[in-house]
Motif scaffolding. Structure first.
Motif, mmCIF file in Angstrom:
data_model
loop_
_atom_site.group_PDB
_atom_site.id
_atom_site.type_symbol
_atom_site.label_atom_id
_atom_site.label_comp_id
_atom_site.label_asym_id
_atom_site.label_seq_id
_atom_site.Cartn_x
_atom_site.Cartn_y
_atom_site.Cartn_z
ATOM 1 N N MET A 1 0.835 -1.182 0.000
ATOM 2 C CA MET A 1 0.000 0.000 0.000
ATOM 3 C C MET A 1 0.882 1.248 0.000
ATOM 4 O O MET A 1 0.706 2.148 -0.767
ATOM 5 N N PHE A 2 1.853 1.295 0.899
ATOM 6 C CA PHE A 2 2.796 2.408 0.972
ATOM 7 C C PHE A 2 4.176 1.863 0.625
ATOM 8 O O PHE A 2 4.472 0.707 0.873
ATOM 9 N N THR A 3 5.018 2.699 0.090
ATOM 10 C CA THR A 3 6.367 2.257 -0.231
ATOM 11 C C THR A 3 7.264 2.521 0.970
ATOM 12 O O THR A 3 8.039 3.461 0.992
ATOM 13 N N LEU A 108 7.757 10.901 19.545
ATOM 14 C CA LEU A 108 6.332 10.930 19.830
ATOM 15 C C LEU A 108 5.678 9.574 19.648
ATOM 16 O O LEU A 108 6.075 8.786 18.792
ATOM 17 N N GLY A 109 4.659 9.336 20.439
ATOM 18 C CA GLY A 109 3.856 8.136 20.300
ATOM 19 C C GLY A 109 2.714 8.373 19.334
ATOM 20 O O GLY A 109 2.202 9.485 19.216
ATOM 21 N N THR A 110 2.337 7.341 18.637
ATOM 22 C CA THR A 110 1.199 7.382 17.716
ATOM 23 C C THR A 110 0.621 5.970 17.675
ATOM 24 O O THR A 110 1.053 5.103 18.417
ATOM 25 N N THR A 111 -0.350 5.757 16.822
ATOM 26 C CA THR A 111 -0.916 4.419 16.644
ATOM 27 C C THR A 111 -0.807 4.038 15.175
ATOM 28 O O THR A 111 -0.594 4.894 14.305
ATOM 29 N N VAL A 112 -0.974 2.768 14.901
ATOM 30 C CA VAL A 112 -0.968 2.304 13.515
ATOM 31 C C VAL A 112 -2.086 2.997 12.755
ATOM 32 O O VAL A 112 -1.889 3.483 11.633
ATOM 33 N N ARG A 113 -3.247 3.087 13.358
ATOM 34 C CA ARG A 113 -4.404 3.735 12.728
ATOM 35 C C ARG A 113 -4.099 5.186 12.350
ATOM 36 O O ARG A 113 -4.348 5.620 11.233
ATOM 37 N N GLN A 114 -3.559 5.947 13.302
ATOM 38 C CA GLN A 114 -3.227 7.351 13.038
ATOM 39 C C GLN A 114 -2.189 7.478 11.929
ATOM 40 O O GLN A 114 -2.286 8.346 11.062
ATOM 41 N N THR A 115 -1.198 6.605 11.944
ATOM 42 C CA THR A 115 -0.127 6.655 10.953
ATOM 43 C C THR A 115 -0.643 6.352 9.554
ATOM 44 O O THR A 115 -0.305 7.062 8.598
ATOM 45 N N LEU A 116 -1.454 5.314 9.415
ATOM 46 C CA LEU A 116 -2.021 4.983 8.102
ATOM 47 C C LEU A 116 -2.865 6.125 7.551
ATOM 48 O O LEU A 116 -2.758 6.489 6.377
ATOM 49 N N LEU A 117 -3.694 6.696 8.395
ATOM 50 C CA LEU A 117 -4.551 7.797 7.950
ATOM 51 C C LEU A 117 -3.725 9.027 7.564
ATOM 52 O O LEU A 117 -3.962 9.655 6.529
ATOM 53 N N GLU A 118 -2.724 9.337 8.374
ATOM 54 C CA GLU A 118 -1.851 10.480 8.081
ATOM 55 C C GLU A 118 -1.151 10.304 6.736
ATOM 56 O O GLU A 118 -1.095 11.220 5.917
ATOM 57 N N TRP A 119 -0.592 9.114 6.497
ATOM 58 C CA TRP A 119 0.093 8.857 5.231
ATOM 59 C C TRP A 119 -0.866 8.937 4.052
ATOM 60 O O TRP A 119 -0.519 9.487 3.013
ATOM 61 N N ALA A 120 -2.030 8.373 4.194
ATOM 62 C CA ALA A 120 -2.998 8.378 3.094
ATOM 63 C C ALA A 120 -3.384 9.810 2.718
ATOM 64 O O ALA A 120 -3.454 10.144 1.534
ATOM 65 N N VAL A 121 -3.615 10.642 3.698
ATOM 66 C CA VAL A 121 -3.971 12.045 3.422
ATOM 67 C C VAL A 121 -2.790 12.777 2.796
ATOM 68 O O VAL A 121 -2.943 13.520 1.829
ATOM 69 N N TYR A 122 -1.600 12.552 3.324
ATOM 70 C CA TYR A 122 -0.395 13.199 2.817
ATOM 71 C C TYR A 122 -0.128 12.856 1.354
ATOM 72 O O TYR A 122 0.335 13.692 0.588
ATOM 73 N N MET A 123 -0.426 11.628 0.941
ATOM 74 C CA MET A 123 -0.146 11.165 -0.411
ATOM 75 C C MET A 123 -1.097 11.764 -1.459
ATOM 76 O O MET A 123 -0.833 11.667 -2.649
ATOM 77 N N ASP A 125 -3.816 10.720 -2.641
ATOM 78 C CA ASP A 125 -4.223 9.673 -3.573
ATOM 79 C C ASP A 125 -5.606 9.178 -3.159
ATOM 80 O O ASP A 125 -5.734 8.467 -2.163
ATOM 81 N N PRO A 126 -6.651 9.542 -3.908
ATOM 82 C CA PRO A 126 -8.015 9.156 -3.524
ATOM 83 C C PRO A 126 -8.217 7.642 -3.396
ATOM 84 O O PRO A 126 -8.910 7.184 -2.481
ATOM 85 N N LEU A 127 -7.605 6.850 -4.283
ATOM 86 C CA LEU A 127 -7.754 5.399 -4.204
ATOM 87 C C LEU A 127 -7.092 4.856 -2.936
ATOM 88 O O LEU A 127 -7.664 4.014 -2.238
ATOM 89 N N LEU A 128 -5.912 5.360 -2.633
ATOM 90 C CA LEU A 128 -5.221 4.952 -1.413
ATOM 91 C C LEU A 128 -6.023 5.351 -0.180
ATOM 92 O O LEU A 128 -6.175 4.566 0.757
ATOM 93 N N MET A 129 -6.552 6.555 -0.184
ATOM 94 C CA MET A 129 -7.371 7.031 0.935
ATOM 95 C C MET A 129 -8.575 6.113 1.143
ATOM 96 O O MET A 129 -8.910 5.751 2.272
ATOM 97 N N GLN A 130 -9.200 5.715 0.052
ATOM 98 C CA GLN A 130 -10.353 4.813 0.130
ATOM 99 C C GLN A 130 -9.943 3.457 0.716
ATOM 100 O O GLN A 130 -10.631 2.913 1.573
ATOM 101 N N LYS A 131 -8.805 2.922 0.271
ATOM 102 C CA LYS A 131 -8.321 1.638 0.782
ATOM 103 C C LYS A 131 -8.040 1.720 2.284
ATOM 104 O O LYS A 131 -8.366 0.808 3.037
ATOM 105 N N VAL A 132 -7.411 2.797 2.708
ATOM 106 C CA VAL A 132 -7.079 2.969 4.123
ATOM 107 C C VAL A 132 -8.357 3.105 4.945
ATOM 108 O O VAL A 132 -8.498 2.484 6.003
ATOM 109 N N GLN A 133 -9.310 3.873 4.459
ATOM 110 C CA GLN A 133 -10.569 4.031 5.189
ATOM 111 C C GLN A 133 -11.297 2.700 5.315
ATOM 112 O O GLN A 133 -11.879 2.389 6.364
ATOM 113 N N GLN A 134 -11.255 1.878 4.264
ATOM 114 C CA GLN A 134 -11.874 0.552 4.333
ATOM 115 C C GLN A 134 -11.137 -0.325 5.339
ATOM 116 O O GLN A 134 -11.772 -1.050 6.101
#
Length: 137
Positions: A1-3, A108-123, A125-134
């Motif tokens: 999903m992410f490189t 800093l501490g974060t969670t897997v969920r926060q990290t995935l969402l942050e990366w998806a928004v940063y990229m 990429d609407p398709l990636l954002m959709q995959k992460v949200q799913q």
């Protein structure tokens, strides 16, 4: 999903990873003591790319391996994030003390969920954002 390069340190198994074997095969495993990873050229050479800026740590003992590796990464100028939902504390009462101390070093501490969402928004990429949200739902 992410490189993103993934390195497994020590004797561990990528348990719980289902779906694509491509994810598992893209991981590098180094059979080295986690307290000594910064002295291992295989580890440091993987981080030598100019694109490497953020290091995410997870999956080990907070007060030991994660604590030392994170401090050493910050000392070397990396932006360090701890995936707190996949890090265990040997003594739960010490958890907040360790995170407070690491925060003094900019870690800093974060969670897997926060990290995935942050990366998806940063990229952007609407398709990636959709995959992460799913994935997160």
């Amino acid at each position: 999903m992410f490189t993103v390069a993934s390195t497994l340190i020590g004797k561990c198994q990528p348990f719980g990873i289902t779906g694509s074997q491509q994810v598992v095969h893209s991981m590098t495993q180094l059979d080295v003591d986690a307290l000594s990873i910064w002295h291992d050229r295989r580890f440091t050479d993987n981080l030598a790319s100019p694109e490497t800026g953020i290091i995410l740590f997870g999956g080990s003992w907070l007060e030991e391996e994660i604590f030392i590796a994170a401090l050493q990464a910050a000392e070397r100028g990396y932006d360090v994030r701890l995936l707190s939902d996949v890090i265990a504390a040997r003594v739960e009462a010490d958890r907040s003390l360790v995170f407070d101390r690491l925060a003094l070093h900019g870690i800093l501490g974060t969670t897997v969920r926060q990290t995935l969402l942050e990366w998806a928004v940063y990229m952007h990429d609407p398709l990636l954002m959709q995959k992460v949200q799913q994935l997160l739902s």
